[in-house]
Design a protein around this motif. Structure first.
Motif, PDB file in Angstrom:
ATOM      1  N   VAL A 200       0.865  -1.176   0.000  1.00 12.27           N
ATOM      2  CA  VAL A 200       0.000   0.000   0.000  1.00 12.27           C
ATOM      3  C   VAL A 200       0.899   1.222   0.000  1.00 12.27           C
ATOM      4  N   THR A 279      -0.482  -2.386  -4.568  1.00 12.94           N
ATOM      5  CA  THR A 279      -1.810  -2.990  -4.693  1.00 12.94           C
ATOM      6  C   THR A 279      -2.886  -1.921  -4.565  1.00 12.94           C
ATOM      7  N   LEU A 280      -2.550  -0.858  -3.813  1.00 10.72           N
ATOM      8  CA  LEU A 280      -3.511   0.214  -3.566  1.00 10.72           C
ATOM      9  C   LEU A 280      -2.741   1.492  -3.243  1.00 10.72           C
ATOM     10  N   THR A 302      -3.115   0.851 -11.008  1.00  8.76           N
ATOM     11  CA  THR A 302      -3.078   0.813  -9.542  1.00  8.76           C
ATOM     12  C   THR A 302      -4.353   1.429  -8.988  1.00  8.76           C
ATOM     13  N   PRO A 303      -5.199   0.652  -8.298  1.00  8.41           N
ATOM     14  CA  PRO A 303      -6.426   1.205  -7.724  1.00  8.41           C
ATOM     15  C   PRO A 303      -6.110   2.314  -6.719  1.00  8.41           C
ATOM     16  N   LEU A 305      -7.581   4.825  -3.567  1.00  8.66           N
ATOM     17  CA  LEU A 305      -8.556   5.109  -2.510  1.00  8.66           C
ATOM     18  C   LEU A 305      -8.334   6.551  -2.089  1.00  8.66           C
ATOM     19  N   GLY A 322     -12.238   3.322  -9.027  1.00  6.78           N
ATOM     20  CA  GLY A 322     -11.452   3.576  -7.821  1.00  6.78           C
ATOM     21  C   GLY A 322     -12.353   3.465  -6.609  1.00  6.78           C
ATOM     22  N   ILE A 337      -9.001   0.221   4.086  1.00  9.19           N
ATOM     23  CA  ILE A 337      -7.911  -0.454   3.369  1.00  9.19           C
ATOM     24  C   ILE A 337      -7.988  -1.959   3.586  1.00  9.19           C
ATOM     25  N   LEU A 340     -10.725  -3.520   1.562  1.00  5.58           N
ATOM     26  CA  LEU A 340     -10.409  -3.654   0.140  1.00  5.58           C
ATOM     27  C   LEU A 340      -9.357  -4.730  -0.115  1.00  5.58           C
ATOM     28  N   LEU A 341      -8.369  -4.821   0.751  1.00  6.07           N
ATOM     29  CA  LEU A 341      -7.331  -5.842   0.569  1.00  6.07           C
ATOM     30  C   LEU A 341      -7.908  -7.246   0.664  1.00  6.07           C
ATOM     31  N   LEU A 347     -10.483  -5.472  -6.488  1.00  3.22           N
ATOM     32  CA  LEU A 347      -9.319  -4.629  -6.772  1.00  3.22           C
ATOM     33  C   LEU A 347      -8.816  -4.835  -8.192  1.00  3.22           C
ATOM     34  N   SER A 351      -8.723  -2.116 -11.112  1.00  2.00           N
ATOM     35  CA  SER A 351      -7.430  -1.867 -11.757  1.00  2.00           C
ATOM     36  C   SER A 351      -7.593  -1.774 -13.272  1.00  2.00           C
TER      37      SER A 351
END
Length: 370
Positions: A200, A279-280, A302-303, A305, A322, A337, A340-341, A347, A351
């Motif tokens: 992240v 990843t974010l 890359t997503p 947030l 997003g 976070i 979402l992970l 994700l 992406s």
């Protein structure tokens, strides 16, 4: 044509100059780059550097030198100039603008998103008297510049409804950020999303306006909760606002230094490498226009947030291109976070959507059309 570019992203400088070269025969360019103030003249496809001034490390001395050089250069070429164009200027050269107005030049001001918020934060924070004076000057000079400008260009429609811009709505227009022609060669997917580790990150300035304090606290919570998580902060923490902020955040992660990376200042061409590891990417700003970092992240698949400020909600549709934050509270950011992970398929879908959206809507040609 005269363009004062004291503080800006290099990608924007190149693209803006390239667009303006199609309108004007000559562009007299003042730009700050890596500790020097360069005076250039652009004619057609050629760019000639006339002279470069090394800027003093002392901010007050650098401020005075910038203004003196700008006025001197402007007076030298003023007879051949029809427009004065400022782009993301943080310290307005009011003397130059006054001379420009008195000599009937058209004044156009391109404005970024977080300038007003940041100045107010510094003005009301515990910082040195000189920094408060500098912030007060920034606010006053912005209002003067807005008053005397013939056209004000914002990069987010929402900003036009906020103070102080709403007062000047009759001369405000909106234009997206200008990507460079080779933007998608530099910012692209180099590592497939499914191949990325649990990383992240954040890309941007270490300023209060960017929500970096809330983000740091959230990241600390995450590191305690998710043992396999790694964190990357991409940005020059040594040039933070206020000045002590960057090192405070650095030491806040002392016990996690094996899992937390602070890149420091990096060349813009290297940013895509870090984005392709994430990843974010988190962007919890309090005030924005349309951040380059978000467009760059999306171009790399890359997503993102982010908080729904400025033009961010115009390009980030929650759970489609997003993800949006409802608050800057560190606990909430950390929980979001983790949520979402735990949804890798979502994700990956976002992406792909983000990558396609940016390519369809932010090409150099598309932006030029708008």
């Amino acid at each position: 044509m005269y363009n004062v570019k004291l503080n800006a992203f290099l990608i924007e400088t190149k693209a803006l100059s390239r667009i303006l070269k199609g309108i004007f025969n000559e562009i007299y360019l003042v730009k700050e780059s890596q500790g020097t103030l360069d005076l250039n003249v652009l004619k057609g496809d050629s760019e000639e550097k006339l002279i470069g001034f090394p800027l003093p490390r002392n901010r007050s001395a650098a401020f005075l030198l910038k203004h003196i050089v700008c006025v001197f250069y402007f007076l030298k070429v003023s007879k051949r100039v029809h427009f004065v164009i400022l782009s993301n200027v943080s310290d307005y050269p009011l003397t130059l603008l006054s001379i420009g107005k008195l000599t009937n030049k058209k004044i156009v001001d391109f404005i970024g998103g977080s300038r007003v918020f940041l100045s107010l934060v510094i003005l009301h924070s515990k910082t040195s008297f000189l920094r408060k004076i500098a912030s007060l000057y920034a606010l006053i000079s912005l209002n003067i510049a807005l008053r005397i400008s013939d056209k004000i260009i914002l990069n987010a429609r929402r900003l036009a409804r906020e103070k102080p811009f709403i007062v000047y709505k009759d001369k405000v227009c909106v234009a997206n950020n200008f990507p460079s022609e080779d933007f998608f060669e530099k910012f692209c997917i180099r590592k497939r999303f499914v191949e990325r580790k649990l990383v992240v990150g954040y890309v941007g300035a270490f300023t209060l306006a960017k929500g970096i304090c809330s983000l740091a606290k959230a990241m600390r919570m995450l590191l305690e909760e998710v043992p396999e998580l790694e964190v990357i902060f991409v940005g020059d923490y040594q040039r933070s606002e206020p000045p002590v902020l960057g090192h405070k955040i650095l030491h806040f992660f002392d016990e996690y230094r094996d899992r937390v990376t602070f890149t420091g200042q990096v060349h813009h061409s290297k940013v895509a490498d870090y984005l392709n590891e994430m990843t974010l990417m988190i962007y919890p700003s309090y005030s924005e226009g349309l951040p380059h970092a978000i467009i760059e992240a999306m171009a790399c698949g890359t997503p993102v947030l982010a908080t729904p400020v400025g033009a961010i909600p115009d390009i980030i549709k929650d759970r489609e291109t997003g993800f949006l934050l409802k608050s800057n509270d560190p606990k909430y950011i950390a929980e979001r976070i983790v949520e979402l992970l735990n949804q890798p398929e979502l994700l990956e879908k976002v992406s792909i959507n983000a990558y396609n959206y940016v390519r369809e809507n932010f090409s150099y040609e598309k932006t030029l059309e708008r």
